[in-house]
Design an enzyme around this catalytic site. Structure first.
Site, PDB file in Angstrom:
ATOM      1  N   HIS A   1      51.509  40.117  17.774  1.00 12.73           N
ATOM      2  CA  HIS A   1      51.485  39.465  16.458  1.00 12.73           C
ATOM      3  C   HIS A   1      51.065  38.006  16.567  1.00 12.73           C
ATOM      4  CE1 HIS A   1      55.841  38.914  17.669  1.00 12.73           C
ATOM      5  NE2 HIS A   1      55.669  37.690  17.180  1.00 12.73           N
TER       6      HIS A   1
ATOM      7  N   HIS B   1      53.019  30.697  16.660  1.00 12.49           N
ATOM      8  CA  HIS B   1      52.887  31.270  18.011  1.00 12.49           C
ATOM      9  C   HIS B   1      52.050  32.536  17.981  1.00 12.49           C
ATOM     10  CE1 HIS B   1      56.729  33.350  16.724  1.00 12.49           C
ATOM     11  NE2 HIS B   1      56.178  34.389  17.324  1.00 12.49           N
TER      12      HIS B   1
ATOM     13  N   GLU C   1      54.536  33.843  23.004  1.00 10.01           N
ATOM     14  CA  GLU C   1      55.657  34.783  23.127  1.00 10.01           C
ATOM     15  C   GLU C   1      55.161  35.985  23.919  1.00 10.01           C
ATOM     16  OE1 GLU C   1      57.067  36.244  19.321  1.00 10.01           O
ATOM     17  OE2 GLU C   1      58.670  37.449  20.241  1.00 10.01           O
TER      18      GLU C   1
HETATM   19  C1  LIG Z   1      62.017  36.921  16.207  1.00 10.84           C
HETATM   20  C2  LIG Z   1      61.026  36.618  17.323  1.00 10.84           C
HETATM   21  C3  LIG Z   1      60.054  37.781  17.497  1.00 10.84           C
HETATM   22  O1  LIG Z   1      58.860  37.705  17.159  1.00 10.84           O
HETATM   23  O2  LIG Z   1      60.558  38.831  17.967  1.00 10.84           O
HETATM   24  C4  LIG Z   1      60.316  35.288  17.098  1.00 10.84           C
HETATM   25  O3  LIG Z   1      59.120  35.144  17.060  1.00 10.84           O
HETATM   26  S1  LIG Z   1      61.372  33.960  16.952  1.00 10.84           S
HETATM   27  C5  LIG Z   1      60.320  32.544  16.686  1.00 10.84           C
HETATM   28  C6  LIG Z   1      61.100  31.276  16.754  1.00 10.84           C
HETATM   29  N1  LIG Z   1      61.575  31.038  18.116  1.00 10.84           N
HETATM   30  C7  LIG Z   1      60.974  30.165  18.954  1.00 10.84           C
HETATM   31  O4  LIG Z   1      59.987  29.518  18.621  1.00 10.84           O
HETATM   32  C8  LIG Z   1      61.600  30.009  20.333  1.00 10.84           C
HETATM   33  C9  LIG Z   1      60.849  29.137  21.265  1.00 10.84           C
HETATM   34  N2  LIG Z   1      60.596  27.826  20.694  1.00 10.84           N
HETATM   35  C10 LIG Z   1      61.226  26.692  21.106  1.00 10.84           C
HETATM   36  O5  LIG Z   1      62.038  26.717  22.024  1.00 10.84           O
HETATM   37  C11 LIG Z   1      60.884  25.421  20.387  1.00 10.84           C
HETATM   38  O6  LIG Z   1      60.355  25.740  19.096  1.00 10.84           O
HETATM   39  C12 LIG Z   1      59.885  24.537  21.149  1.00 10.84           C
HETATM   40  C13 LIG Z   1      58.560  25.220  21.371  1.00 10.84           C
HETATM   41  C14 LIG Z   1      60.485  24.073  22.473  1.00 10.84           C
HETATM   42  C15 LIG Z   1      59.593  23.310  20.269  1.00 10.84           C
HETATM   43  O7  LIG Z   1      60.799  22.768  19.831  1.00 10.84           O
HETATM   44  P1  LIG Z   1      60.843  21.389  19.058  1.00 10.84           P
HETATM   45  O8  LIG Z   1      59.815  21.385  17.976  1.00 10.84           O
HETATM   46  O9  LIG Z   1      62.248  21.116  18.688  1.00 10.84           O
HETATM   47  O10 LIG Z   1      60.495  20.413  20.237  1.00 10.84           O
HETATM   48  P2  LIG Z   1      59.671  19.101  20.281  1.00 10.84           P
HETATM   49  O11 LIG Z   1      59.644  18.420  18.976  1.00 10.84           O
HETATM   50  O12 LIG Z   1      60.227  18.376  21.440  1.00 10.84           O
HETATM   51  O13 LIG Z   1      58.220  19.619  20.617  1.00 10.84           O
HETATM   52  C16 LIG Z   1      57.595  19.332  21.816  1.00 10.84           C
HETATM   53  C17 LIG Z   1      56.104  19.294  21.558  1.00 10.84           C
HETATM   54  O14 LIG Z   1      55.663  20.633  21.257  1.00 10.84           O
HETATM   55  C18 LIG Z   1      55.010  20.666  19.993  1.00 10.84           C
HETATM   56  N3  LIG Z   1      55.325  21.946  19.349  1.00 10.84           N
HETATM   57  C19 LIG Z   1      56.492  22.343  18.848  1.00 10.84           C
HETATM   58  N4  LIG Z   1      56.413  23.581  18.365  1.00 10.84           N
HETATM   59  C20 LIG Z   1      55.121  23.971  18.567  1.00 10.84           C
HETATM   60  C21 LIG Z   1      54.403  25.144  18.276  1.00 10.84           C
HETATM   61  N5  LIG Z   1      54.988  26.175  17.680  1.00 10.84           N
HETATM   62  N6  LIG Z   1      53.110  25.216  18.622  1.00 10.84           N
HETATM   63  C22 LIG Z   1      52.503  24.160  19.240  1.00 10.84           C
HETATM   64  N7  LIG Z   1      53.132  23.020  19.542  1.00 10.84           N
HETATM   65  C23 LIG Z   1      54.427  22.920  19.209  1.00 10.84           C
HETATM   66  C24 LIG Z   1      55.577  19.473  19.239  1.00 10.84           C
HETATM   67  O15 LIG Z   1      54.679  19.075  18.226  1.00 10.84           O
HETATM   68  C25 LIG Z   1      55.703  18.453  20.351  1.00 10.84           C
HETATM   69  O16 LIG Z   1      54.445  17.901  20.620  1.00 10.84           O
HETATM   70  P3  LIG Z   1      54.144  16.341  20.598  1.00 10.84           P
HETATM   71  O17 LIG Z   1      55.146  15.768  21.564  1.00 10.84           O
HETATM   72  O18 LIG Z   1      52.727  16.225  21.061  1.00 10.84           O
HETATM   73  O19 LIG Z   1      54.381  15.930  19.182  1.00 10.84           O
HETATM   74 CO   LIG Z   2      57.304  36.255  17.218  1.00  5.86          CO
END
Ligand SMILES: C[C@@H](C(=O)O)C(=O)SCCNC(=O)CCNC(=O)[C@H](O)C(C)(C)COP(=O)(O)OP(=O)(O)OC[C@H]1O[C@@H](n2cnc3c(N)ncnc32)[C@H](O)[C@@H]1OP(=O)(O)O
Ligand SMILES: [Co+2]
Length: 134
Positions: free
Chosen positions: A7, A79, A130
């Protein structure tokens, strides 16, 4: 190692409006909202002939998509999810390349009832990845 595209996820500021737009304007097959408390999101899957779109909306106070929506208030592609046969083998291989696995590093059960892991967007050309074991 990676297989099919499972996805593409889009974080949206209004889940109902986004689902309605896909249903009516784009004529897509839109599923029901699903709360995923372990992931801090509510999701709606849109079935396309060759893949799925996952609409994402924050759930709870510590949603991992809060920061993304603050930076992208109109929403945006959040993502992409690739399928793998063996998620632990994939993770261990990726760790050897220096890629960062997010969270505890252990797979969680995702929206399809299958194990998933996330890889840091800064390690993959600015794209949050992912992996889902199918
Ligand atoms: C249900 C399941 C499924 O499909 O089965 C799902 O999908 S659950 C979908 C939701 N779950 C997840 O996303 C889990 C994994 N995600 C995470 O752990 C988090 O979202 C992070 C990716 C670590 C980002 O967290 P957060 O925004 O709090 O951190 P941060 O502000 O320190 O961000 C660090 C840098 O990454 C960038 N950044 C953040 N999210 C981003 C994204 N989605 N795509 C691209 N870049 C991204 C920020 O702009 C920043 O860049 P700059 O420093 O350059 O400004
Ligand atoms: Co997902």
């Amino acid at each position: 190692m990676i297989g099919r595209l499972n996805h593409v996820a889009i974080a949206v500021p209004d889940l109902t409006a986004a689902a309605e737009q896909y249903r009516t304007a784009l004529g897509a097959k839109v599923g029901a909202p699903q709360d995923e408390p372990d992931h801090g999101v509510t999701v709606i899957f849109i079935e396309l002939p060759n893949t799925k779109i996952e609409l994402l909306y924050p759930l709870g106070e510590n949603s991992p998509i809060n920061g993304f929506l603050e930076k992208n208030p109109a929403g945006g592609i959040h993502h992409i999810c690739y399928e793998v046969d063996d998620i632990l083998a994939a993770r261990d291989q990726l760790l050897k390349t220096g890629a960062r696995v997010l969270g505890t590093g252990e797979p969680k059960i995702g929206a399809h009832g299958k194990p998933v892991l996330f890889l840091h967007p800064k390690d993959f050309n600015g794209c949050l990845v992912e992996l889902e074991q199918v």
